[in-house]
Design a protein around this motif. Structure first.
Motif, short mmCIF file in Angstrom:
data_model
loop_
_atom_site.label_atom_id
_atom_site.label_comp_id
_atom_site.label_asym_id
_atom_site.label_seq_id
_atom_site.Cartn_x
_atom_site.Cartn_y
_atom_site.Cartn_z
N ALA A 55 0.83 -1.21 0.00
CA ALA A 55 0.00 0.00 0.00
C ALA A 55 0.85 1.25 0.00
CB ALA A 55 -0.92 -0.01 1.21
N GLY A 56 0.49 2.17 -0.87
CA GLY A 56 1.20 3.44 -0.96
C GLY A 56 0.24 4.60 -0.93
N GLN A 57 0.70 5.72 -1.43
CA GLN A 57 -0.10 6.93 -1.41
C GLN A 57 -1.18 6.91 -2.50
OE1 GLN A 57 2.49 10.26 -2.22
NE2 GLN A 57 3.36 9.29 -4.03
N ILE A 58 -2.27 7.61 -2.23
CA ILE A 58 -3.32 7.80 -3.21
C ILE A 58 -3.18 9.20 -3.79
CG2 ILE A 58 -5.81 8.03 -3.56
CD1 ILE A 58 -6.15 5.84 -1.42
N VAL A 59 -3.08 9.26 -5.12
CA VAL A 59 -2.80 10.52 -5.80
C VAL A 59 -3.92 10.82 -6.79
CG1 VAL A 59 -1.11 11.81 -7.18
CG2 VAL A 59 -0.33 9.98 -5.65
N LEU A 60 -4.35 12.07 -6.82
CA LEU A 60 -5.28 12.54 -7.84
C LEU A 60 -4.54 13.47 -8.78
CD1 LEU A 60 -8.52 13.49 -5.80
CD2 LEU A 60 -7.86 11.29 -6.76
N VAL A 61 -4.70 13.27 -10.09
CA VAL A 61 -4.11 14.15 -11.09
C VAL A 61 -5.24 14.74 -11.93
CG1 VAL A 61 -2.53 14.34 -13.05
CG2 VAL A 61 -1.99 12.78 -11.17
N PHE A 62 -5.38 16.05 -11.90
CA PHE A 62 -6.47 16.75 -12.57
C PHE A 62 -5.95 17.61 -13.72
CE2 PHE A 62 -9.35 17.01 -8.51
CZ PHE A 62 -9.71 15.67 -8.69
N GLU A 117 -17.20 9.10 -1.23
CA GLU A 117 -18.26 8.24 -0.70
C GLU A 117 -17.79 6.80 -0.54
OE1 GLU A 117 -21.78 8.75 -3.03
OE2 GLU A 117 -22.03 10.83 -2.43
N ALA A 118 -16.72 6.44 -1.23
CA ALA A 118 -16.14 5.11 -1.06
C ALA A 118 -15.09 5.08 0.04
CB ALA A 118 -15.51 4.64 -2.38
N GLY A 119 -14.93 6.20 0.74
CA GLY A 119 -13.97 6.27 1.84
C GLY A 119 -12.54 6.47 1.39
N ILE A 120 -12.35 7.02 0.20
CA ILE A 120 -11.01 7.23 -0.35
C ILE A 120 -10.70 8.71 -0.34
CG2 ILE A 120 -9.52 6.88 -2.35
CD1 ILE A 120 -11.62 4.79 -3.30
N GLU A 121 -9.68 9.11 0.40
CA GLU A 121 -9.24 10.50 0.40
C GLU A 121 -7.79 10.55 -0.09
OE1 GLU A 121 -11.08 13.06 0.76
OE2 GLU A 121 -12.88 12.11 1.58
N PRO A 122 -7.44 11.54 -0.89
CA PRO A 122 -6.10 11.60 -1.47
C PRO A 122 -5.03 12.02 -0.47
CG PRO A 122 -7.33 13.57 -2.06
CD PRO A 122 -8.29 12.67 -1.33
N ASP A 123 -3.84 11.48 -0.68
CA ASP A 123 -2.66 11.93 0.06
C ASP A 123 -1.97 13.07 -0.68
OD1 ASP A 123 -2.62 9.81 2.15
OD2 ASP A 123 -2.37 8.51 0.40
N SER A 148 2.33 4.05 -5.41
CA SER A 148 1.21 4.98 -5.59
C SER A 148 0.06 4.35 -6.35
CB SER A 148 1.67 6.24 -6.36
OG SER A 148 2.72 6.89 -5.69
N LEU A 149 -1.14 4.70 -5.93
CA LEU A 149 -2.36 4.41 -6.69
C LEU A 149 -2.84 5.75 -7.20
CD1 LEU A 149 -4.66 2.67 -7.71
CD2 LEU A 149 -5.70 2.77 -5.43
N VAL A 150 -2.69 5.98 -8.50
CA VAL A 150 -2.91 7.29 -9.10
C VAL A 150 -4.21 7.29 -9.90
CG1 VAL A 150 -1.96 9.06 -10.63
CG2 VAL A 150 -0.41 7.59 -9.30
N PHE A 151 -5.12 8.18 -9.54
CA PHE A 151 -6.33 8.39 -10.33
C PHE A 151 -6.07 9.61 -11.21
CE2 PHE A 151 -7.75 6.03 -6.63
CZ PHE A 151 -8.62 5.10 -7.18
N SER A 152 -5.78 9.35 -12.48
CA SER A 152 -5.45 10.41 -13.43
C SER A 152 -6.70 10.75 -14.24
CB SER A 152 -4.32 9.93 -14.35
OG SER A 152 -3.88 10.97 -15.18
N VAL A 153 -7.22 11.95 -14.02
CA VAL A 153 -8.53 12.33 -14.58
C VAL A 153 -8.33 13.20 -15.81
CG1 VAL A 153 -10.79 13.30 -14.04
CG2 VAL A 153 -9.42 12.25 -12.22
N HIS A 154 -8.74 12.71 -16.96
CA HIS A 154 -8.51 13.37 -18.24
C HIS A 154 -9.82 13.94 -18.80
CE1 HIS A 154 -5.04 10.26 -18.68
NE2 HIS A 154 -4.80 11.17 -17.75
N VAL A 182 -4.70 4.69 -12.76
CA VAL A 182 -6.08 4.49 -13.18
C VAL A 182 -6.48 5.71 -13.99
CG1 VAL A 182 -8.45 4.14 -12.42
CG2 VAL A 182 -6.55 3.16 -11.10
N GLN A 183 -6.70 5.53 -15.29
CA GLN A 183 -7.02 6.65 -16.17
C GLN A 183 -8.54 6.76 -16.32
OE1 GLN A 183 -3.68 7.45 -19.19
NE2 GLN A 183 -3.94 5.25 -19.30
N LEU A 184 -9.07 7.88 -15.90
CA LEU A 184 -10.51 8.15 -15.95
C LEU A 184 -10.76 9.23 -16.99
CD1 LEU A 184 -11.04 8.18 -12.09
CD2 LEU A 184 -11.79 6.38 -13.64
N LEU A 185 -11.26 8.85 -18.14
CA LEU A 185 -11.43 9.77 -19.26
C LEU A 185 -12.88 10.22 -19.39
CD1 LEU A 185 -8.90 7.81 -19.99
CD2 LEU A 185 -9.10 8.87 -22.22
N SER A 186 -13.06 11.52 -19.49
CA SER A 186 -14.39 12.09 -19.61
C SER A 186 -15.02 11.70 -20.95
CB SER A 186 -14.32 13.62 -19.50
OG SER A 186 -15.58 14.20 -19.67
#
Length: 414
Positions: free
Chosen positions: A15-22, A41-47, A231-237, A314-318
């Motif tokens: 387990a590592g840090q949770i990262v959001l990339v906007f 709401e899933a209990g995930i807050e970024p580091d 890191s678990l990275v949520f990269s939001v495109h 994790v790439q989240l594309l609009s």
């Protein structure tokens, strides 16, 4: 807040840090709000949150509020931005309403965000001064951010906040980071100062523009960080790197903008992945060096380039909206904000349920990608990639995505 079941995040075993990339993208940033709602709401807050332009604004709204206040702050901001014109409710008036809304934005600005700077419209040679050289003033945004963001809280560095801006004179990217110094409203303003619409912002004597003109997807910061961490990275495109062949001039303008602001994200991240794989290879190779040689200063210096951290991206594309065109980033209509928010929310919940980062992967792969490929409407995906249905693709092959029936923040629909 919507009542949904609590989803427990399945983190990597190391387990590592949770990262959001906007990314930056103006009105498209409502999608990021939906992503954050699902995570929250899933209990995930970024580091750590990294953002550019509207991504920096959303990042500041998160980092500058206590967890229980974050969603309401984001919601407050987007409600202030939303165009609630009754024209959108008139039957058959949808496209015309969007055109009228966009024209009103261009001519009148957006309350709480920006307003016209009349002198700039008298001609391109009018002397405005370096800190006012833009068609609009962003003084309203400064007031809005000051009301919604606690910068004292941001500078506690929990979570860490990084925002990107372009140095005007040298064309170098500069990342302002709460781990290295304080971030104030001027840093967020600089990250969103997109020319020629918005004037540059001066920080410590130097002028900065929107970081998106150099790197609209600032994921490289994660790989350049020292020391690196798992890191678990949520990269939001927000901009679609893949799209159909344009058939009209409107299509051409839209596709051009998507390509420009997607910032060659796939190429950049893949290059970082290749470099990070080499770090893992170096680590493996050192095991084959005789111990007597391994302890030498020369080998120790070379071995220092090794790294065994694992990055799950994790790439989240609009997704595209049916009616959108090249003005989509200034379309602050309530209907579009609501749709993009909902799309980010549902896509993120779907990804959390799949938890693809829990699958086994090659130890030599320092970076593992996870991506839902339903970025475009199904018919356009088929045209662009030959796929008949949306699916989850992954270097570790996680199978098809499942649908989740959810509703984004109820108050946004009011």
């Amino acid at each position: 807040m919507t009542n949904v079941k609590k989803l427990k995040i399945a983190a990597p075993t190391t387990a590592g840090q949770i990262v959001l990339v906007f990314q930056g993208g103006g009105a498209l940033g409502a999608y990021q709000a939906g992503v954050y709602q699902a995570l929250h709401e899933a209990g995930i807050e970024p580091d750590w949150i990294i953002g550019t332009s509207i991504g920096a604004i959303n990042a500041a709204l998160i980092a500058g509020n206590e967890p229980q206040r974050r969603l309401s702050a984001i919601e407050d901001f987007w409600k202030r931005m939303a165009d609630k014109s009754p024209l959108y409710s008139w039957p058959g008036f949808g496209l015309a309403a969007h055109a009228i809304s966009n024209w009103q934005t261009i001519t009148g600005g957006i309350k709480g965000f920006f307003e016209p700077q009349p002198l700039a419209f008298f001609g391109p040679w009018i002397e405005l001064g370096a800190e006012h050289a833009g068609y609009y003033s962003t003084a309203p945004l400064e007031k809005t951010l000051s009301e919604l963001v606690d910068f004292g809280l941001i500078n506690r560095n929990r979570p860490r906040l990084t925002v990107g801006a372009a140095h005007v004179r040298t064309s170098q990217m500069r990342y302002f980071d709460t781990r290295q110094g304080e971030i104030g409203v001027e840093h967020i303003m600089a990250s969103g100062a997109l020319p020629p619409a918005f004037p540059a912002v001066r920080i410590d004597g130097d002028l900065y523009w929107d970081g998106g003109i150099l790197s609209n997807t600032p994921a490289e910061v994660i790989f350049d960080d020292h020391p690196r961490r798992n890191s678990l990275v949520f990269s939001v495109h927000l901009w679609n790197p893949i799209g159909p062949e344009p058939q009209t001039m409107s299509d051409v303008a839209l596709r051009h903008k998507d390509i420009q602001y997607s910032s060659r994200v796939a190429t950049h991240i893949l290059r970082q992945a290749q470099i990070h794989r080499l770090r893992h290879v170096i680590k493996e190779l050192t095991a084959y060096v005789p111990e007597s040689v391994r302890k030498s200063d020369e080998v120790q210096k070379l071995a220092a380039y090794a790294c065994v951290t694992k990055m799950h991206i994790v790439q989240l594309l609009s997704p595209s909206l049916e009616h959108e065109d090249q003005t989509k980033d200034i379309d602050f209509s309530l209907t579009d904000i609501r749709q993009r928010w909902q799309a980010g929310y549902e896509r993120t919940l779907k990804t959390i349920e799949l938890a693809p980062w829990t699958n086994e992967s090659d130890p030599l792969e320092g970076v593992v990608f996870h991506e839902l490929e339903d970025v475009l409407p199904a018919d356009k995906v088929a045209q662009a990639s030959g796929q008949s249905e949306p699916q989850l693709t992954d270097l570790d092959r996680n199978g098809p995505a499942r649908t989740t029936e959810t509703t984004a923040r109820a108050s946004m629909a009011k």
